[in-house]
Write a protein that holds these residues in place. Structure first.
Motif, PDB file in Angstrom:
ATOM      1  N   UNK A  50       0.875  -1.170   0.000  1.00 44.67           N
ATOM      2  CA  UNK A  50       0.000   0.000   0.000  1.00 44.67           C
ATOM      3  C   UNK A  50       0.903   1.207   0.000  1.00 44.67           C
ATOM      4  N   UNK A 100      11.235  -4.901   1.166  1.00 50.88           N
ATOM      5  CA  UNK A 100      10.219  -5.943   0.988  1.00 50.88           C
ATOM      6  C   UNK A 100      10.314  -6.568  -0.405  1.00 50.88           C
ATOM      7  N   UNK A 103       5.839  -7.325   6.750  1.00 49.86           N
ATOM      8  CA  UNK A 103       6.599  -6.214   7.321  1.00 49.86           C
ATOM      9  C   UNK A 103       5.651  -5.030   7.456  1.00 49.86           C
ATOM     10  N   UNK A 104       5.902  -4.203   8.475  1.00 57.07           N
ATOM     11  CA  UNK A 104       5.035  -3.036   8.647  1.00 57.07           C
ATOM     12  C   UNK A 104       5.170  -2.095   7.463  1.00 57.07           C
ATOM     13  N   UNK A 105       4.131  -1.298   7.216  1.00 58.83           N
ATOM     14  CA  UNK A 105       4.229  -0.295   6.168  1.00 58.83           C
ATOM     15  C   UNK A 105       5.113   0.847   6.652  1.00 58.83           C
ATOM     16  N   UNK A 154       9.195  -7.162  11.539  1.00 56.48           N
ATOM     17  CA  UNK A 154       9.045  -8.190  10.507  1.00 56.48           C
ATOM     18  C   UNK A 154       8.667  -9.511  11.137  1.00 56.48           C
ATOM     19  N   UNK A 199      13.137   0.724  13.125  1.00 58.20           N
ATOM     20  CA  UNK A 199      12.045   1.313  12.346  1.00 58.20           C
ATOM     21  C   UNK A 199      11.177   0.289  11.612  1.00 58.20           C
ATOM     22  N   UNK A 200      11.507  -0.979  11.755  1.00 60.31           N
ATOM     23  CA  UNK A 200      10.706  -2.002  11.077  1.00 60.31           C
ATOM     24  C   UNK A 200      10.348  -3.127  12.029  1.00 60.31           C
ATOM     25  N   UNK A 251      11.693   1.137   2.698  1.00 62.25           N
ATOM     26  CA  UNK A 251      10.971  -0.047   3.183  1.00 62.25           C
ATOM     27  C   UNK A 251      10.430  -0.892   2.030  1.00 62.25           C
ATOM     28  N   UNK A 296       8.653   6.103   1.517  1.00 63.14           N
ATOM     29  CA  UNK A 296       8.659   4.678   1.860  1.00 63.14           C
ATOM     30  C   UNK A 296       9.514   3.837   0.912  1.00 63.14           C
TER      31      UNK A 296
END
Lengths: 424, 246
Positions: free
Chosen positions: A396, A410, B114-116, B99, B96-97, A406, A403
């Motif tokens: 999202x 992923x 994993x978090x957004x 998982x 900051x993450x 991150x 972002x």
């Protein structure tokens, strides 16, 4: 570009803000698109069209209007392009793909809203989009709640014709949609002063079908392994298809496909031939939103296919030739109602199509892209994850860059996972 | 062969040195505002045949001195598997993450969540909340252990949660209860991520936040199992990076 300033000024653009926008676009394009290695030569046309995004194409629209023609702006794949052409008009897709003037847009819209809607209003309020300023009519549709309410606001600034899109595909829904198509014909006739006649519709159906066939031919060539074209280039072509002259575009896509046929025959691929193959699915990516495919492809995979409005969802179905005027309007209405946007319920077709693409394109993993706050796509992602057989990553995101770190982690982890030789 | 693994995280940088496959030394420093200088300091006077970087600074490291990179997800898989060969599920809460990783055979990643973008449920969340209560991280953890009654903290957004905590302080709620509520909030978030990949034993808890005993015990209660925690949970990523070169 200097030649265009008079035109931009006549269109009412804020020249200073517009200069600022034009100053950043080439850098993004260079980094994301031009820097790719092993691109087909046929991409040079699309590079040129992009380089003239606010120039030559706007001049064409400008000249068309000077000669008495009308320009109609759209925000969705559900708006029948055939009818706009049949009325002697030119269509342009207006969805915005970059954050512009969010703070202005937030005077009218809540913060937590999809980036596509917010930035489209941002472009309008900041007066930096020559496309929307070239439009004599905007066409909205009742796809999602955000867009519906956005069109009310936009209508205060520029006339918007809203088509009511049903959310189911039952007989009563078909009747409603068919009536909406009829009302759209009347509205276009009123706008252009041209009666939409059978021959014109037939000609327009041919033009748009040809465009879709060319885009489908391109899609078919993406089955090649090694990939003959990158996902970013294919996305760019699909994005340009929303605003370029359809007949010229068809010719250029077909020329490119001839070259890709040769590449396929000789086994010539884009750089880094052995790459995991990703299906990118979900919400549309409007220019210049290349964030996710760029991360995927610079992390060593290829977007082998996409299942997005800016992609196969736009070109997938053709309008069948169906006799007289009424028959053709029926066929147009039917064709558009086949589109499997997540706003429909139930929406089994989309899931089945994704499974089909995973199989046909030899897909190693699916990356699902939802624009943040787009409930229909975000929710469908859960079901897709459960029902497909390959690894799945649901993202999202929006148009900001915050972002990217991150997302890279992923996406790279997904690629590591599917590249592992002894993956179970 | 000497192999170095460097995990450049948002809060700490860890270096792991392997010699012929065995751990020779490890070191952890703060990331600071100049992670490359910190790396250079760690690497000074050390020679490696191969240096593998992981963590959010991995690409910068590759541009400067590292031979290759892997993601921290793969690195944690390899590192946790090395310490605990029975490991099938990993929870890694870093700066900051957050998982959740599910492992297949041989420490290979089978699935992950994993978090957004936001810092919801991460080490940063705890740090900001500790600061809002004028406590150190350790003090907040110990306070939270002192009580069984908690107050519900509903915001997982770090910014909103800080306002919520300010509101709770203003209502006179005792600090231990607020601290407990914050730990519960992180626990909820972590369990939700874990359930999305599936919780299979053994479950390893790693990353800097694994040093927090309160969160450890809350998670164990909630999951109904005991968590395996590496002796130094902050170096697991660096270890995994080094192991990936073997």
């Amino acid at each position: 570009m200097e030649d265009y300033r008079q035109m931009w000024s006549e269109l009412g653009l804020d020249l200073e803000a517009h200069d600022g926008l034009l100053a950043v676009l080439p850098g993004i394009y260079e980094d994301t698109i031009l820097s790719q290695e092993g691109r087909p030569e046929g991409m040079s046309y699309f590079d040129f069209v992009f380089s003239e995004i606010h120039g030559l194409r706007i001049k064409e629209l400008y000249d068309h209007r000077k000669a008495g023609g009308k320009v109609v702006g759209t925000f969705c794949t559900y708006v029948p392009e055939e009818l706009i052409i049949a009325a002697g008009g030119i269509y342009v897709g207006l969805c915005a793909g970059a954050c512009v003037a969010d703070e202005e847009a937030e005077k009218y819209l809540p913060r937590n809203l999809c980036a596509l809607i917010k930035s489209s209003l941002g472009f309008k309020l900041a007066r930096v989009c020559p496309y929307i300023e070239s439009c004599d009519l905007l066409v909205g549709e009742t796809t999602c709640d955000g867009k519906k309410k956005y069109f009310e606001i936009l209508n205060e600034l520029q006339p918007v014709h809203v088509m009511e899109l049903p959310q189911r595909k039952e007989d009563s829904d078909r009747r409603l949609w068919r009536e909406e198509v009829g009302s759209f014909v009347s509205r276009l006739e009123e706008l252009t002063g041209n009666k939409i006649i059978e021959e014109a519709v037939r000609g327009a159906v041919r033009i748009v079908n040809d465009k879709r066939r060319a885009l489908l031919r391109l899609a078919e060539l993406r089955k090649s392994d090694p990939p003959v074209i990158s996902g970013r280039d294919a996305l760019l072509i699909n994005q340009i298809a929303f605003y370029d002259d359809p007949e010229r575009l068809t010719g250029k896509v077909n020329e490119l496909c001839d070259e890709l046929d040769e590449r396929k025959a000789s086994g010539t691929g884009i750089a880094g031939a052995v790459r995991p193959r990703i299906l990118l699915s979900g919400c549309p990516m409007a220019i210049p939103n290349w964030k996710v495919p760029a991360i995927i492809e610079t992390s060593g995979a290829v977007v082998a296919m996409d299942e997005m409005c800016t992609g196969i969802r736009y070109s997938r179905h053709l309008v069948e030739d169906a006799g007289d005027m009424d028959g053709m309007l029926d066929a147009i209405a039917d064709r558009y109602l086949k589109i499997d946007c997540a706003v429909f319920t139930p929406n089994q077709e989309r899931l089945e199509h994704i499974k089909e693409l995973v199989n046909d394109y030899n897909i190693d993993a699916v990356v699902h892209h939802s624009l943040q706050f787009c409930d229909p796509y975000t929710i469908e992602a859960f079901r897709i994850e459960k029902e497909i057989d390959v690894p799945f990553l649901s993202i999202e995101t929006d148009y900001s860059q915050e972002d990217v770190g991150q997302l890279s982690t992923r996406i790279e982890a997904l690629i590591e996972m599917i590249s592992s030789p002894d993956r179970a | 062969m000497s192999v170095g693994g460097l995990d450049i995280g948002s809060r700490t940088i860890a270096l792991m040195e392997l010699e012929q496959g065995a751990i020779r030394s490890s070191e952890v420093v703060e990331t600071t505002f100049d992670p490359m200088a910190q790396c250079q300091m760690l690497l000074a006077d050390r020679e490696f045949d191969v240096l593998v970087a992981t963590g959010y600074g991995r690409h910068l490291a590759q541009a400067n001195f590292a031979d290759s990179v892997i993601t921290e997800i793969k690195a944690f898989g390899l590192g946790c598997y090395h310490y605990f060969p029975g490991c099938r599920t990993i929870l890694d809460i870093g700066g900051q993450d957050t998982k959740a990783i599910s492992l297949g055979t041989g420490g290979k990643v089978a699935d992950f969540q994993m978090n957004d973008r936001c810092a919801a449920g991460t080490g940063k969340f705890l740090e900001v909340m500790a600061a809002a209560m004028e406590l150190s991280l350790e003090e907040m953890g110990s306070l939270a252990m002192q009580t069984q009654s908690e107050v519900k903290v509903s915001s997982m957004c770090t910014v909103f949660a800080e306002s919520e905590v300010t509101g709770l302080i203003a209502r006179g709620i005792p600090r231990p209860e607020i601290a407990r509520g914050l730990h519960e909030a992180i626990c909820d978030r972590a369990v939700a991520l874990l359930k999305r990949v599936g919780v299979e034993r053994e479950v390893v808890f790693a990353g800097g936040v694994a040093r927090n005993p309160c969160l450890r015990s809350l998670l164990e209660d909630r999951l109904g199992l005991s968590l395996l925690v590496p002796e130094n949970p902050q170096i697991v990523g660096a270890l995994g990076a080094a192991l990936s070169a073997l």
